[in-house]
Design an enzyme around this catalytic site. Structure first.
Site, mmCIF file in Angstrom:
data_model
loop_
_atom_site.group_PDB
_atom_site.id
_atom_site.type_symbol
_atom_site.label_atom_id
_atom_site.label_comp_id
_atom_site.label_asym_id
_atom_site.label_seq_id
_atom_site.Cartn_x
_atom_site.Cartn_y
_atom_site.Cartn_z
ATOM 1 N N MET A 1 -8.927 8.376 -0.657
ATOM 2 C CA MET A 1 -9.818 8.804 0.432
ATOM 3 C C MET A 1 -10.269 10.239 0.184
ATOM 4 S SD MET A 1 -7.701 7.328 3.704
ATOM 5 C CE MET A 1 -6.741 5.829 3.588
ATOM 6 N N SER B 1 0.834 -1.200 0.000
ATOM 7 C CA SER B 1 0.000 0.000 0.000
ATOM 8 C C SER B 1 0.868 1.249 0.000
ATOM 9 C CB SER B 1 -0.906 0.016 1.235
ATOM 10 O OG SER B 1 -1.542 1.264 1.354
ATOM 11 N N ASP C 1 -4.691 3.707 -2.083
ATOM 12 C CA ASP C 1 -5.821 4.108 -1.243
ATOM 13 C C ASP C 1 -6.292 5.504 -1.620
ATOM 14 O OD1 ASP C 1 -6.238 1.897 0.662
ATOM 15 O OD2 ASP C 1 -4.181 2.336 1.266
ATOM 16 N N HIS D 1 -8.248 1.257 -4.287
ATOM 17 C CA HIS D 1 -9.261 1.051 -3.253
ATOM 18 C C HIS D 1 -9.918 2.399 -2.972
ATOM 19 C CE1 HIS D 1 -10.075 -0.056 1.263
ATOM 20 N NE2 HIS D 1 -11.185 0.112 0.568
ATOM 21 N N MET E 1 -12.179 -5.563 5.050
ATOM 22 C CA MET E 1 -11.346 -4.642 5.824
ATOM 23 C C MET E 1 -11.075 -5.231 7.206
ATOM 24 S SD MET E 1 -10.544 -2.055 3.949
ATOM 25 C CE MET E 1 -9.793 -1.081 5.267
ATOM 26 N N HIS F 1 -1.166 -1.260 -4.281
ATOM 27 C CA HIS F 1 -2.446 -0.868 -3.706
ATOM 28 C C HIS F 1 -2.474 0.638 -3.493
ATOM 29 C CE1 HIS F 1 -6.161 -1.923 -1.543
ATOM 30 N NE2 HIS F 1 -5.843 -0.963 -0.685
ATOM 31 N N ASP G 1 -7.197 -6.200 4.095
ATOM 32 C CA ASP G 1 -6.480 -4.924 4.141
ATOM 33 C C ASP G 1 -6.618 -4.338 5.544
ATOM 34 O OD1 ASP G 1 -5.437 -2.398 3.787
ATOM 35 O OD2 ASP G 1 -6.921 -1.726 2.326
ATOM 36 N N MET H 1 -12.123 4.674 -1.056
ATOM 37 C CA MET H 1 -12.827 4.947 0.195
ATOM 38 C C MET H 1 -13.464 6.324 0.061
ATOM 39 S SD MET H 1 -10.044 3.356 2.834
ATOM 40 C CE MET H 1 -8.674 3.420 1.673
#
Length: 227
Positions: free
Chosen positions: A34, A7, A32, A63, A134, A30, A172, A65
Protein backbone atom coordinates in the site's frame (compact mmCIF):
# COMPACT_ATOMS: atom_id res chain seq x y z
CA UNK A 1 -8.77 -27.75 -4.48
CA UNK A 2 -9.06 -24.51 -2.57
CA UNK A 3 -5.95 -22.42 -2.03
CA UNK A 4 -5.37 -20.50 1.20
CA UNK A 5 -3.13 -17.42 1.11
CA UNK A 6 -2.40 -15.99 4.58
CA UNK A 7 -1.98 -12.22 4.56
CA UNK A 8 1.13 -10.95 6.29
CA UNK A 9 -0.69 -7.65 6.84
CA UNK A 10 -2.01 -9.41 9.96
CA UNK A 11 1.37 -10.80 10.98
CA UNK A 12 3.95 -9.34 13.36
CA UNK A 13 6.04 -7.08 11.11
CA UNK A 14 8.99 -7.32 13.50
CA UNK A 15 9.10 -11.10 12.93
CA UNK A 16 8.18 -11.47 9.26
CA UNK A 17 10.55 -14.35 8.48
CA UNK A 18 9.23 -16.35 11.46
CA UNK A 19 5.64 -15.47 10.61
CA UNK A 20 6.18 -16.71 7.05
CA UNK A 21 7.55 -20.00 8.36
CA UNK A 22 4.54 -20.38 10.66
CA UNK A 23 2.28 -20.87 7.63
CA UNK A 24 4.53 -22.93 5.37
CA UNK A 25 1.64 -25.30 4.61
CA UNK A 26 -0.16 -22.45 2.87
CA UNK A 27 -0.40 -22.31 -0.92
CA UNK A 28 0.87 -18.73 -1.19
CA UNK A 29 1.87 -15.93 1.17
CA UNK A 30 -0.23 -12.84 0.43
CA UNK A 31 1.73 -9.59 0.59
CA UNK A 32 -0.26 -6.34 0.71
CA UNK A 33 1.61 -3.39 -0.78
CA UNK A 34 0.00 0.00 0.00
CA UNK A 35 1.30 3.44 -0.95
CA UNK A 36 -0.88 5.83 1.12
CA UNK A 37 -2.21 7.25 -2.18
CA UNK A 38 -4.35 4.58 -3.86
CA UNK A 39 -5.43 3.50 -0.36
CA UNK A 40 -5.14 5.41 2.95
CA UNK A 41 -2.43 3.25 4.44
CA UNK A 42 1.30 2.66 3.98
CA UNK A 43 2.86 -0.78 4.25
CA UNK A 44 5.88 -2.44 2.68
CA UNK A 45 7.57 -2.29 -0.71
CA UNK A 46 10.06 -3.92 -3.05
CA UNK A 47 12.97 -4.40 -0.54
CA UNK A 48 10.75 -6.26 1.96
CA UNK A 49 9.31 -8.48 -0.79
CA UNK A 50 12.84 -9.29 -1.92
CA UNK A 51 13.86 -10.19 1.64
CA UNK A 52 10.73 -12.28 2.20
CA UNK A 53 11.26 -14.24 -1.01
CA UNK A 54 14.63 -15.38 0.38
CA UNK A 55 13.21 -16.18 3.83
CA UNK A 56 10.45 -18.59 2.79
CA UNK A 57 9.80 -21.36 0.27
CA UNK A 58 6.12 -20.38 0.10
CA UNK A 59 5.56 -18.43 -3.14
CA UNK A 60 4.63 -14.76 -2.74
CA UNK A 61 1.30 -13.41 -3.94
CA UNK A 62 1.79 -9.62 -4.10
CA UNK A 63 -1.33 -7.46 -4.06
CA UNK A 64 -0.43 -3.95 -5.20
CA UNK A 65 -2.79 -1.33 -3.80
CA UNK A 66 -0.77 1.44 -5.37
CA UNK A 67 -0.98 4.16 -7.98
CA UNK A 68 1.02 3.86 -11.22
CA UNK A 69 0.80 0.07 -11.22
CA UNK A 70 2.09 0.00 -14.82
CA UNK A 71 5.43 1.32 -13.62
CA UNK A 72 5.84 -0.61 -10.39
CA UNK A 73 4.27 -4.05 -10.89
CA UNK A 74 7.14 -5.53 -12.96
CA UNK A 75 9.59 -4.64 -10.19
CA UNK A 76 7.76 -6.96 -7.81
CA UNK A 77 8.30 -9.87 -10.19
CA UNK A 78 12.00 -9.03 -10.22
CA UNK A 79 11.93 -8.91 -6.40
CA UNK A 80 10.73 -12.53 -6.28
CA UNK A 81 6.93 -12.48 -6.39
CA UNK A 82 5.35 -15.51 -8.06
CA UNK A 83 2.05 -13.72 -8.60
CA UNK A 84 1.47 -9.98 -8.94
CA UNK A 85 -1.97 -8.38 -8.65
CA UNK A 86 -2.59 -4.86 -9.91
CA UNK A 87 -5.83 -2.93 -9.50
CA UNK A 88 -7.97 -2.29 -12.56
CA UNK A 89 -8.59 1.20 -11.15
CA UNK A 90 -4.85 1.96 -11.07
CA UNK A 91 -3.63 0.49 -14.38
CA UNK A 92 -3.52 2.64 -17.50
CA UNK A 93 -2.90 -0.33 -19.82
CA UNK A 94 -4.01 -3.53 -18.04
CA UNK A 95 -3.52 -5.90 -20.98
CA UNK A 96 0.00 -4.65 -21.63
CA UNK A 97 0.80 -4.84 -17.92
CA UNK A 98 -0.57 -8.39 -17.56
CA UNK A 99 1.52 -9.50 -20.54
CA UNK A 100 4.63 -7.87 -19.08
CA UNK A 101 4.13 -9.60 -15.72
CA UNK A 102 3.71 -12.95 -17.48
CA UNK A 103 6.73 -12.33 -19.72
CA UNK A 104 8.86 -11.77 -16.61
CA UNK A 105 7.79 -15.17 -15.28
CA UNK A 106 5.01 -14.49 -12.76
CA UNK A 107 1.27 -15.06 -12.74
CA UNK A 108 -0.69 -11.94 -13.71
CA UNK A 109 -3.70 -10.97 -11.65
CA UNK A 110 -6.12 -8.05 -11.63
CA UNK A 111 -8.11 -6.80 -8.63
CA UNK A 112 -11.45 -5.01 -8.48
CA UNK A 113 -12.58 -2.79 -5.62
CA UNK A 114 -16.11 -3.45 -4.29
CA UNK A 115 -17.74 -0.74 -6.44
CA UNK A 116 -15.97 -1.78 -9.67
CA UNK A 117 -18.08 -4.12 -11.83
CA UNK A 118 -16.60 -7.15 -13.56
CA UNK A 119 -18.56 -6.87 -16.81
CA UNK A 120 -16.45 -4.14 -18.52
CA UNK A 121 -13.39 -6.38 -18.12
CA UNK A 122 -14.85 -9.57 -19.62
CA UNK A 123 -12.71 -9.38 -22.76
CA UNK A 124 -9.54 -9.01 -20.67
CA UNK A 125 -10.01 -12.23 -18.71
CA UNK A 126 -7.96 -14.45 -21.08
CA UNK A 127 -4.95 -12.20 -20.41
CA UNK A 128 -5.04 -13.02 -16.69
CA UNK A 129 -4.10 -15.95 -14.48
CA UNK A 130 -6.23 -14.78 -11.55
CA UNK A 131 -8.92 -12.24 -10.79
CA UNK A 132 -9.28 -10.79 -7.28
CA UNK A 133 -12.66 -9.65 -5.99
CA UNK A 134 -12.19 -7.40 -2.97
CA UNK A 135 -14.75 -8.28 -0.28
CA UNK A 136 -13.87 -5.19 1.79
CA UNK A 137 -12.69 -1.72 0.81
CA UNK A 138 -8.91 -2.08 0.31
CA UNK A 139 -6.55 -0.36 2.69
CA UNK A 140 -6.86 -1.95 6.12
CA UNK A 141 -6.92 -5.44 7.60
CA UNK A 142 -9.55 -6.72 10.02
CA UNK A 143 -12.60 -5.34 8.20
CA UNK A 144 -15.98 -7.10 8.17
CA UNK A 145 -16.82 -9.18 5.10
CA UNK A 146 -19.21 -7.52 2.62
CA UNK A 147 -21.94 -10.05 1.77
CA UNK A 148 -23.09 -7.79 -1.06
CA UNK A 149 -20.02 -8.98 -3.00
CA UNK A 150 -21.32 -12.57 -3.29
CA UNK A 151 -23.41 -11.88 -6.44
CA UNK A 152 -20.33 -10.30 -8.05
CA UNK A 153 -18.30 -13.43 -7.25
CA UNK A 154 -21.04 -15.53 -8.88
CA UNK A 155 -21.15 -13.34 -12.00
CA UNK A 156 -17.37 -13.53 -12.30
CA UNK A 157 -17.38 -17.31 -12.01
CA UNK A 158 -20.09 -17.46 -14.71
CA UNK A 159 -17.91 -15.37 -17.06
CA UNK A 160 -14.89 -17.60 -16.37
CA UNK A 161 -16.98 -20.69 -17.18
CA UNK A 162 -18.55 -19.04 -20.23
CA UNK A 163 -15.12 -18.55 -21.79
CA UNK A 164 -13.73 -21.90 -20.59
CA UNK A 165 -10.82 -20.25 -18.79
CA UNK A 166 -8.41 -21.77 -16.26
CA UNK A 167 -8.60 -18.58 -14.24
CA UNK A 168 -8.28 -18.56 -10.46
CA UNK A 169 -10.88 -16.48 -8.62
CA UNK A 170 -9.53 -14.96 -5.43
CA UNK A 171 -11.39 -13.19 -2.61
CA UNK A 172 -9.73 -10.89 -0.09
CA UNK A 173 -11.28 -9.20 2.94
CA UNK A 174 -13.01 -10.59 6.01
CA UNK A 175 -12.43 -14.21 4.96
CA UNK A 176 -12.76 -16.47 7.99
CA UNK A 177 -14.33 -19.72 9.17
CA UNK A 178 -17.73 -17.99 9.17
CA UNK A 179 -17.49 -16.54 5.64
CA UNK A 180 -15.28 -18.84 3.55
CA UNK A 181 -18.06 -21.31 2.75
CA UNK A 182 -20.25 -18.58 1.25
CA UNK A 183 -17.34 -17.45 -0.93
CA UNK A 184 -16.60 -20.99 -2.09
CA UNK A 185 -20.23 -21.67 -2.89
CA UNK A 186 -20.35 -18.47 -4.96
CA UNK A 187 -17.34 -19.53 -7.03
CA UNK A 188 -14.10 -18.45 -5.34
CA UNK A 189 -11.23 -20.93 -5.21
CA UNK A 190 -8.38 -18.82 -3.76
CA UNK A 191 -8.86 -17.25 -0.35
CA UNK A 192 -6.82 -14.53 1.36
CA UNK A 193 -7.11 -14.80 5.15
CA UNK A 194 -5.40 -12.41 7.53
CA UNK A 195 -6.55 -12.31 11.14
CA UNK A 196 -8.33 -15.66 10.70
CA UNK A 197 -4.89 -17.24 10.30
CA UNK A 198 -2.46 -15.02 12.19
CA UNK A 199 -4.94 -14.39 15.01
CA UNK A 200 -5.26 -18.14 15.60
CA UNK A 201 -3.31 -20.02 18.26
CA UNK A 202 -1.92 -22.32 15.56
CA UNK A 203 -1.71 -20.49 12.20
CA UNK A 204 -0.76 -23.63 10.25
CA UNK A 205 -3.78 -25.51 11.61
CA UNK A 206 -6.00 -22.51 10.77
CA UNK A 207 -4.83 -22.76 7.15
CA UNK A 208 -5.66 -26.47 7.03
CA UNK A 209 -9.08 -25.94 8.61
CA UNK A 210 -10.02 -23.14 6.22
CA UNK A 211 -8.93 -25.20 3.21
CA UNK A 212 -10.99 -28.17 4.42
CA UNK A 213 -14.06 -25.96 4.83
CA UNK A 214 -13.73 -24.52 1.34
CA UNK A 215 -13.04 -27.91 -0.25
CA UNK A 216 -16.11 -29.45 1.38
CA UNK A 217 -18.36 -26.77 -0.11
CA UNK A 218 -16.66 -26.75 -3.50
CA UNK A 219 -17.17 -30.50 -3.87
CA UNK A 220 -20.93 -29.98 -4.12
CA UNK A 221 -21.04 -26.47 -5.62
CA UNK A 222 -22.86 -26.31 -8.98
CA UNK A 223 -20.08 -24.19 -10.54
CA UNK A 224 -17.42 -26.77 -9.71
CA UNK A 225 -19.07 -29.76 -11.40
CA UNK A 226 -16.52 -30.90 -13.95
CA UNK A 227 -14.18 -28.11 -12.85
Amino acid sequence: MAQINPSILSADFARLAEEAKAVEGADWLHVDVMDNHFVPNLTLGVPIVEALSKATDTPLDCHLMIEDADRWAPQYVEAGAGSVTFHAEAAAAPVRLAREIRAKGARASMALKPATPIEPYEDLLPELDMLLIMTVEPGFGGQAFLDIMLPKIRRTRELISKHGLELWLQVDGGVSATTIERCAEAGADVFVAGSAVYGAEDPAEAVRALRAQADAVTASAPWACGH
